[in-house]
Write a protein that holds these residues in place. Structure first.
Motif, PDB file in Angstrom:
ATOM      1  N   GLU A 280      -6.458   1.402   1.956  1.00 54.22           N
ATOM      2  CA  GLU A 280      -5.893   0.610   3.048  1.00 54.22           C
ATOM      3  C   GLU A 280      -5.801  -0.858   2.640  1.00 54.22           C
ATOM      4  OE1 GLU A 280      -6.910  -0.572   7.710  1.00 54.22           O
ATOM      5  OE2 GLU A 280      -7.976   1.085   6.723  1.00 54.22           O
ATOM      6  N   GLU A 281      -6.773  -1.295   1.845  1.00 54.03           N
ATOM      7  CA  GLU A 281      -6.796  -2.699   1.432  1.00 54.03           C
ATOM      8  C   GLU A 281      -5.534  -3.070   0.644  1.00 54.03           C
ATOM      9  OE1 GLU A 281     -11.150  -1.511   1.827  1.00 54.03           O
ATOM     10  OE2 GLU A 281      -9.262  -0.578   1.225  1.00 54.03           O
ATOM     11  N   TRP A 282      -5.155  -2.230  -0.318  1.00 57.08           N
ATOM     12  CA  TRP A 282      -3.964  -2.548  -1.105  1.00 57.08           C
ATOM     13  C   TRP A 282      -2.688  -2.379  -0.289  1.00 57.08           C
ATOM     14  CZ3 TRP A 282      -1.914  -5.218  -4.745  1.00 57.08           C
ATOM     15  CH2 TRP A 282      -0.598  -4.941  -5.148  1.00 57.08           C
ATOM     16  N   GLN A 283      -2.607  -1.304   0.467  1.00 53.07           N
ATOM     17  CA  GLN A 283      -1.402  -1.073   1.255  1.00 53.07           C
ATOM     18  C   GLN A 283      -1.133  -2.254   2.195  1.00 53.07           C
ATOM     19  OE1 GLN A 283       0.735   1.744   1.092  1.00 53.07           O
ATOM     20  NE2 GLN A 283      -0.421   2.176  -0.772  1.00 53.07           N
ATOM     21  N   THR A 284      -2.193  -2.763   2.806  1.00 57.38           N
ATOM     22  CA  THR A 284      -2.042  -3.907   3.713  1.00 57.38           C
ATOM     23  C   THR A 284      -1.661  -5.161   2.946  1.00 57.38           C
ATOM     24  OG1 THR A 284      -3.641  -2.994   5.266  1.00 57.38           O
ATOM     25  CG2 THR A 284      -3.211  -5.361   5.393  1.00 57.38           C
ATOM     26  N   ALA A 285      -2.358  -5.438   1.845  1.00 58.77           N
ATOM     27  CA  ALA A 285      -2.095  -6.652   1.069  1.00 58.77           C
ATOM     28  C   ALA A 285      -0.679  -6.657   0.503  1.00 58.77           C
ATOM     29  CB  ALA A 285      -3.111  -6.780  -0.064  1.00 58.77           C
ATOM     30  N   ALA A 286      -0.225  -5.523   0.016  1.00 55.50           N
ATOM     31  CA  ALA A 286       1.118  -5.452  -0.559  1.00 55.50           C
ATOM     32  C   ALA A 286       2.181  -5.716   0.502  1.00 55.50           C
ATOM     33  CB  ALA A 286       1.339  -4.082  -1.195  1.00 55.50           C
TER      34      ALA A 286
END
Length: 323
Positions: A280-286
């Motif tokens: 979730e961290e990467w999906q949100t940041a991207a």
């Protein structure tokens, strides 16, 4: 294997920079081949942070900024000094591969090992909303039959990525003399679109992220998204592939490591990056940074990079950017 930089000027920069910035081999390090800010710096800092948060590495990831030669200085340092350093990853993108394809890096594309693509801006082909060109098929037919009648533009110079991906579309559509297509460079996609709306430009090739506002306002029409699947925020825009033009034009963000890193360490990096990608961290940041999360990893990504570099090299030679 040691590969020396092609010019003394670049080699001098490599040696000076590597002494200044090289980190201990025991520390996990991500090198952004640029000054702070921008896509490569974002890649390292965001991925480094999330790798630590997810306990995919021990401790924090050291981020090193190593500008020079649009990535060439870093590339030479990795190839010559740290080819087997399994604790080193380096940010790269379509821009870097374009430079390699045009002979502007000190070693060939296969001198390093490509780990993964984790996200991308998607290239699009746009016309004014009042343009008589109504479809990608109509555009490719016109480019093939009378390329000199069109003025095309984007935010890169001749031989840059905006230009090359339009030429990829034109070639797939039947244009043989790619140098016949007229190209104008602007400082950004927004400037190119503004001139198109004023009637000075016929077609713009750029990233969707740069011109999404014009699409939302209805001032321009996107003929094709250069992606495998429709853009989530604009699902009604057809891809070039869906219209029979087999071209993708991602401005992707990814990572490589040294060319002598072992298969075991390489596979571990790919697995950890895939775990990061699915978080979730990467999906949100991207998404918050305007990227579309896209995964290509390991052998699939390596083959994609090499294939893309070959296409860029061929087109660059066809239009006289390289001999």
């Amino acid at each position: 294997m040691t590969i020396l930089a092609r010019t003394p000027a670049v080699f001098g920069l490599v040696m000076a920079t590597s002494v200044t910035f090289a980190a201990p081999a025991s520390a996990t390090e991500c090198i952004a081949p640029s000054n702070p800010g921008g896509g490569w710096d974002f890649t390292c800092r965001t991925i480094g942070r999330i790798l630590s948060e997810l306990d995919l590495v021990d401790g924090n990831v050291q981020v090193t900024n190593m500008p020079g030669g649009v990535g060439a200085v870093t590339y030479a340092m990795v190839v010559n000094e740290r080819p087997a350093d399994a604790d080193l990853i380096v940010a790269t993108s379509t821009v870097g591969i374009t430079q390699i394809a045009q002979g502007r890096y000190p070693a060939p594309v296969d001198a390093v090992r490509y780990l993964a693509m984790l996200g991308a801006d998607v290239g699009v082909i746009a016309v004014d909303d009042e343009s008589p060109i109504q479809s990608l098929e109509q555009l490719t037919e016109q480019m093939a039959s009378d390329p000199g009648a069109l003025v095309t533009a984007g935010s890169s110079g001749a031989g840059g990525w905006d230009h090359l991906r339009l030429l990829m579309v034109a070639r797939e559509g039947g244009l043989e003399d790619l140098s016949a297509l007229r190209w104008v460079q602007f400082d950004g996609g927004t400037d190119a679109v503004t001139q198109m709306m004023g009637g000075q430009i016929d077609v713009v090739s750029t990233d969707m992220g740069e011109i999404a506002g014009f699409v939302e306002s209805g001032d321009i029409r996107i003929l094709a998204a250069l992606s495998d699947e429709p853009i989530p925020a604009f699902p009604d825009i057809p891809t070039a592939k869906s219209q029979g033009v087999d071209v993708t034009g991602y401005n992707w963000r990814g990572l490589y490591t040294g060319g002598d890193v072992s298969d075991e360490d390489y596979d571990k990096w790919v697995a950890n990056l895939e775990t990061l990608y699915n978080s979730e961290e990467w999906q949100t940041a991207a998404k918050e940074s305007g990227l579309i999360p896209i995964w290509r990893g390991g052998a699939e990504f390596s083959e994609f990079v090499k294939s893309e570099a070959q296409v860029m090299e061929d087109i660059s030679r066809d239009i006289g950017v390289i001999q």
